[in-house]
Design an enzyme around this catalytic site. Structure first.
Site, PDB file in Angstrom:
ATOM      1  CG  HIS A 307      35.229  46.075  42.188  1.00 29.12           C
ATOM      2  ND1 HIS A 307      35.417  45.357  43.355  1.00 29.12           N
ATOM      3  CD2 HIS A 307      36.032  45.503  41.247  1.00 29.12           C
ATOM      4  CE1 HIS A 307      36.320  44.405  43.125  1.00 29.12           C
ATOM      5  NE2 HIS A 307      36.701  44.466  41.864  1.00 29.12           N
ATOM      6  CG  ASP A 364      37.103  43.444  35.614  1.00 34.57           C
ATOM      7  OD1 ASP A 364      38.156  42.801  35.546  1.00 34.57           O
ATOM      8  OD2 ASP A 364      36.370  43.448  36.618  1.00 34.57           O
TER       9      ASP A 364
END
Length: 428
Positions: A307, A364
Site C-alpha cells: 500500500h 483491496d
C-alpha cells in the site's frame, strides 16, 4: 523542538511557525511564504508533503499501521459498531446514543425514496455504461430534484441534507447495478437495517422471496466501515476542494465519485480481479506470476499487495481477511478465480521476498474476493467503495464548510515559453 522553522533564500532568513497536531505530527505553516518572500512558492507534485487542511476526523499513521476515526481504532469499530454508528461518528463527531441512532436511521429511511423522474435519467443510459459513471451522474442529478442550497450555518438544514443523501445513495447504488443487469429497479424495504436493505435492493429477484445471509451482511457491514474514511486521499480532497467554492453537497460528492473511479484509487479492487482473470486465462499458475512479480525487468505488477500509505501492513486487511474466509466458507463457492486468489495470498505470506518488503495483501485484495464471492459484478466494486466512503466525504465536506476554509487555489511553477511576438498566419 523550536516553535518555528527558518528558511533562507538569497541570504535572507524567513521564519514560519510550526504547528503540532494532537498526535504530535508537525507542520510548517507556509501560508505567508509567498507574501514574505516576494513570490516564492513551494513545489510538491501530488501534495505528498503538503497538508491542505487541519482536520479532526481521521488519523492515519502509515508507518505504524494505525487508522482511527475520531480517536477510535478501526479494529474496535469494525468489531463493535455497525456502519450507521460509524457514519454518525464520522459526521457528527461522537458515537450516537441508542435514541440518536434510532432517529438517524428513521430519518434516513424517511428520505430513501428517489424521485421517479430519476428513473427516466437512468433509462437514458445504455446497458454498457459503467456503473460509476451512472452513479456520479445520478448523484449530481439529485441537485435538480433538491434545488435549495444547504444553509451550512443551520444545524437543521445540514442534518436534513445529510440524511437525504444517506437515504437516497444506496438506492442509486442498487439501481446502477440492476440497470447493468436489466433487472427492475427497487426502492427497498423500510423494515430492514441499512446494510440489509442495500443487499436486498441489489439482489432481490423479481420472481422469488429474498433471504438474508447474516454472514454476507456482516462482511459488507465491515467492508463499508473499513472504507468509510481515509484522511486526505484523492477523492476526499476532491470533495473538499469542490465544496470550497461553495458548491453544494450533492455535486461535491459527485466530483468525489469521479475521482474515486480511477484505477490508482477506488478502482484498485477491480484491478485485482482483472489481474486474477488474466492469470486464469494464462493457465492459473500462481508460482509463475509470483516469479514475474519479483523480476524487476518484467512489467507485470501484483495488484492488491502492499500500500502506498501503509508501509508495514494495512490494518483494514487484517480485519477483512477474517470476513473473507467466513464468506468463502459459508458460500462454498467453487470458482477458479478465488482459488487463484487464495493461492497468491498463501504464497505472498510465506515468500521471504514479499515478507521482507512487507508486501502483504491489502484491503483491496480481500474486498475484491468478497465481492466476487457475493456475486457483485467487477464493474460494481468501485461503486461499493463509494457507498462505504459516503459518510467520510460528508464529514469532510461538513468540516470544511463549518471551518469556513478558503477556496482551494493551488499555485504552479510556470515552465512554458517566455513573452514572444505574434506571427501572422501567412508567415507561419
Amino acid at each position: 523542538m523550536s516553535d518555528k522553522a527558518i528558511l533562507e533564500i538569497n541570504g535572507q532568513k524567513h521564519e514560519f511557525p510550526l504547528i503540532t497536531g494532537t498526535e504530535n505530527e508537525v507542520a510548517i505553516d507556509v501560508k505567508a511564504l509567498r507574501g514574505s518572500t516576494g513570490g516564492v512558492i513551494t513545489l510538491d507534485p501530488g501534495y505528498k508533503n503538503t497538508g491542505s487542511c487541519e482536520s479532526a476526523i481521521t488519523f492515519l499513521d502509515g508507518e505504524k499501521g494505525i487508522l482511527r476515526y475520531r480517536g477510535y481504532s478501526i479494529e474496535e469499530l469494525a468489531d463493535k459498531a455497525d456502519f450507521l454508528e460509524v457514519a454518525y461518528l464520522l459526521i457528527f463527531g461522537e458515537l450516537p446514543t441508542a435514541e440518536q441512532l434510532d432517529k438517524f436511521h428513521a430519518d434516513i429511511k424517511a428520505n430513501s425514496v428517489v424521485d421517479d423522474d430519476i428513473k427516466k435519467i437512468i433509462d437514458a443510459f445504455p446497458k454498457a455504461a459503467h456503473p460509476m459513471g451512472v452513479l456520479s451522474s445520478l448523484t449530481s442529478a439529485l441537485t435538480a430534484f433538491n434545488p435549495s442550497s444547504v444553509n451550512v450555518d443551520s444545524e437543521e438544514d445540514m442534518y436534513n441534507a445529510i440524511v437525504r443523501i444517506l437515504g437516497k445513495f444506496p438506492v442509486l447504488v442498487a439501481w446502477a447495478m440492476r440497470k447493468k443487469q436489466g433487472l427492475p429497479l427497487d426502492y427497498g424495504d423500510d423494515s430492514l437495517g441499512y446494510v440489509e436493505n442495500v443487499l436486498k435492493m441489489m439482489f432481490k429477484s423479481p420472481n422469488k422471496e429474498y433471504e438474508q445471509n447474516e454472514i454476507l451482511v456482516n462482511a459488507l457491514d465491515k467492508l463499508l466501515i473499513l472504507h468509510a474514511d481515509h484522511e486526505q486521499n484523492c477523492s476526499t480532497s476532491t470533495v473538499r476542494i469542490t465544496g470550497s467554492s461553495h458548491a453544494g453537497l450533492f455535486v461535491s460528492l459527485a466530483a468525489g465519485i469521479s475521482a474515486l473511479w480511477g484505477p490508482l484509487h477506488g478502482g484498485a479492487n477491480q484491478a485485482v480481479l482483472e489481474m486474477l482473470e488474466a492469470i486464469k486465462e494464462d493457465g492459473g499458475d500462481t508460482k509463475k506470476y509470483m516469479a514475474k512479480a519479483k523480476d524487476k525487468n518484467d512489467p507485470f505488477r501484483l495488484m492488491g499487495f502492499g500500500h502506498r500509505v501503509y508501509k508495514n501492513f494495512d490494518p483494514r486487511a487484517k480485519i477483512i481477511k477474517v470476513a473473507a474466509d467466513e464468506v468463502l466458507s459459508d458460500l462454498g463457492v467453487e470458482d477458479p478465480i478465488l482459488d487463484i486468489a487464495k493461492g497468491l495470498e498463501k504464497e505472498a505470506l510465506e515468500d521471504q521476498y514479499f515478507v521482507d518488503r512487507k508486501l502483504y495483501p491489502n484491503v483491496d485484495f480481500y474486498s475484491g474476493i468478497i465481492y466476487r464471492a457475493m456475486g457483485i459484478p467487477v464493474e460494481m466494486f468501485t461503486v461499493m467503495f463509494a457507498l462505504g466512503r459516503l459518510p467520510g466525504w460528508i464529514a469532510q465536506w461538513k468540516e470544511m464548510r463549518l471551518r469556513k476554509e478558503p477556496i482551494g487555489r493551488p499555485r504552479q511553477l510556470y515552465t512554458g515559453e517566455t513573452l514572444r511576438s505574434f506571427t501572422p498566419i501567412k508567415k507561419r
